[in-house]
Design a protein around this motif. Structure first.
Motif, PDB file in Angstrom:
ATOM      1  N   LYS A 101      37.581   5.211  14.103  1.00  0.00           N
ATOM      2  CA  LYS A 101      37.304   5.478  15.516  1.00  0.00           C
ATOM      3  C   LYS A 101      37.226   4.166  16.300  1.00  0.00           C
ATOM      4  O   LYS A 101      37.816   4.043  17.380  1.00  0.00           O
ATOM      5  N   ALA A 102      36.549   3.176  15.763  1.00  0.00           N
ATOM      6  CA  ALA A 102      36.440   1.872  16.435  1.00  0.00           C
ATOM      7  C   ALA A 102      37.802   1.189  16.504  1.00  0.00           C
ATOM      8  O   ALA A 102      38.172   0.619  17.541  1.00  0.00           O
ATOM      9  N   ASP A 103      38.550   1.252  15.417  1.00  0.00           N
ATOM     10  CA  ASP A 103      39.875   0.637  15.384  1.00  0.00           C
ATOM     11  C   ASP A 103      40.811   1.312  16.376  1.00  0.00           C
ATOM     12  O   ASP A 103      41.624   0.653  17.030  1.00  0.00           O
ATOM     13  N   LEU A 104      40.696   2.625  16.501  1.00  0.00           N
ATOM     14  CA  LEU A 104      41.532   3.384  17.418  1.00  0.00           C
ATOM     15  C   LEU A 104      41.336   2.908  18.856  1.00  0.00           C
ATOM     16  O   LEU A 104      42.303   2.748  19.604  1.00  0.00           O
ATOM     17  N   LYS A 105      40.108   2.656  19.230  1.00  0.00           N
ATOM     18  CA  LYS A 105      39.818   2.190  20.589  1.00  0.00           C
ATOM     19  C   LYS A 105      40.454   0.817  20.834  1.00  0.00           C
ATOM     20  O   LYS A 105      41.071   0.594  21.874  1.00  0.00           O
ATOM     21  N   GLU A 106      40.325  -0.084  19.880  1.00  0.00           N
ATOM     22  CA  GLU A 106      40.932  -1.418  20.022  1.00  0.00           C
ATOM     23  C   GLU A 106      42.449  -1.313  20.101  1.00  0.00           C
ATOM     24  O   GLU A 106      43.093  -1.980  20.913  1.00  0.00           O
ATOM     25  N   ARG A 107      43.018  -0.483  19.250  1.00  0.00           N
ATOM     26  CA  ARG A 107      44.472  -0.322  19.221  1.00  0.00           C
ATOM     27  C   ARG A 107      44.976   0.270  20.529  1.00  0.00           C
ATOM     28  O   ARG A 107      46.014  -0.130  21.045  1.00  0.00           O
ATOM     29  N   GLN A 108      44.223   1.228  21.068  1.00  0.00           N
ATOM     30  CA  GLN A 108      44.641   1.865  22.320  1.00  0.00           C
ATOM     31  C   GLN A 108      44.649   0.850  23.465  1.00  0.00           C
ATOM     32  O   GLN A 108      45.532   0.878  24.313  1.00  0.00           O
ATOM     33  N   GLU A 109      43.691  -0.059  23.483  1.00  0.00           N
ATOM     34  CA  GLU A 109      43.667  -1.090  24.534  1.00  0.00           C
ATOM     35  C   GLU A 109      44.917  -1.964  24.446  1.00  0.00           C
ATOM     36  O   GLU A 109      45.530  -2.286  25.467  1.00  0.00           O
ATOM     37  N   ARG A 110      45.321  -2.341  23.230  1.00  0.00           N
ATOM     38  CA  ARG A 110      46.540  -3.136  23.055  1.00  0.00           C
ATOM     39  C   ARG A 110      47.777  -2.341  23.460  1.00  0.00           C
ATOM     40  O   ARG A 110      48.683  -2.862  24.111  1.00  0.00           O
ATOM     41  N   ASN A 111      47.826  -1.071  23.068  1.00  0.00           N
ATOM     42  CA  ASN A 111      48.977  -0.233  23.404  1.00  0.00           C
ATOM     43  C   ASN A 111      49.108  -0.017  24.898  1.00  0.00           C
ATOM     44  O   ASN A 111      50.221   0.044  25.417  1.00  0.00           O
ATOM     45  N   LEU A 112      47.991   0.103  25.593  1.00  0.00           N
ATOM     46  CA  LEU A 112      48.036   0.302  27.036  1.00  0.00           C
ATOM     47  C   LEU A 112      48.724  -0.888  27.707  1.00  0.00           C
ATOM     48  O   LEU A 112      49.558  -0.712  28.591  1.00  0.00           O
TER      49      LEU A 112
END
Length: 184
Positions: A133-144
């Motif tokens: 869940k924490a990794d997903l949030k970080e990854r989503q910020e990069r993807n955005l």
């Protein structure tokens, strides 16, 4: 003028004869990753073609495939056929070598997803799920940040809502302006 089917047949026939073609079809997963690595190792130092027609799959395998392909990008022509969706779109976009797209090829990207296990209290069942869940949030910020580099304002609004964003062939031509489109 050749139809798309005739062009695909001609390309497939040429590469079957030379043995320098690999097709990523279906889900991007461990099997496709191992197959690609075997193909790259067996055809080291020669020009080769890799076609992709995928609905996506596991982003970790897509990133590993991309790393291996970019290591020898000067030897690879990456060919998009029919649909390049989810992490397959990511792989195609991030590939550093020559790209070819067949007319009629569509694309799709969406927000990052991960599967987790929910316990009977409605919470995450495992410590690994908390980590995911924490990794997903970080990854989503990069993807955005990444998707902002090629999406229109309307596409970006759709993406931020958590919906799939599909790209027509015409839109793919805009996004991949440096790609070769076949048939011409």
């Amino acid at each position: 003028m050749a139809t798309i089917e005739q062009s695909l047949y001609n390309i497939a026939t040429a590469y079957i004869v030379t043995g320098k073609h690999y097709h990523i079809y279906g889900r991007i997963d461990k099997e496709n990753y191992i197959g690609l690595i075997d193909f790259l190792n067996q055809n080291e130092g020669v020009q080769k073609s890799i076609s992709i027609n995928s609905g996506g799959g596991e982003v970790g395998y897509a990133e590993a495939m991309l790393y291996a392909m970019n290591e020898v990008s000067n030897e690879i022509e990456l060919v998009g056929i029919n649909g390049i969706y989810s992490c397959a779109f990511y792989l195609f976009y991030r590939f550093k070598g020559r790209k070819v797209l067949f007319n009629g090829t569509k694309g799709m990207i969406h927000r990052v997803m991960s599967s987790v296990t929910i316990n009977d209290n409605g919470g995450l069942a495992y410590t690994e799920d908390e980590c995911s869940k924490a990794d997903l949030k970080e990854r989503q910020e990069r993807n955005l940040e990444w998707v902002k580099s090629f999406m229109t304002a309307k596409e970006l609004r759709t993406y931020k809502k958590g919906w799939d964003v599909y790209f027509t062939t015409s839109r793919m031509k805009e996004i991949f302006a440096d790609a070769v489109f076949e048939p011409k």
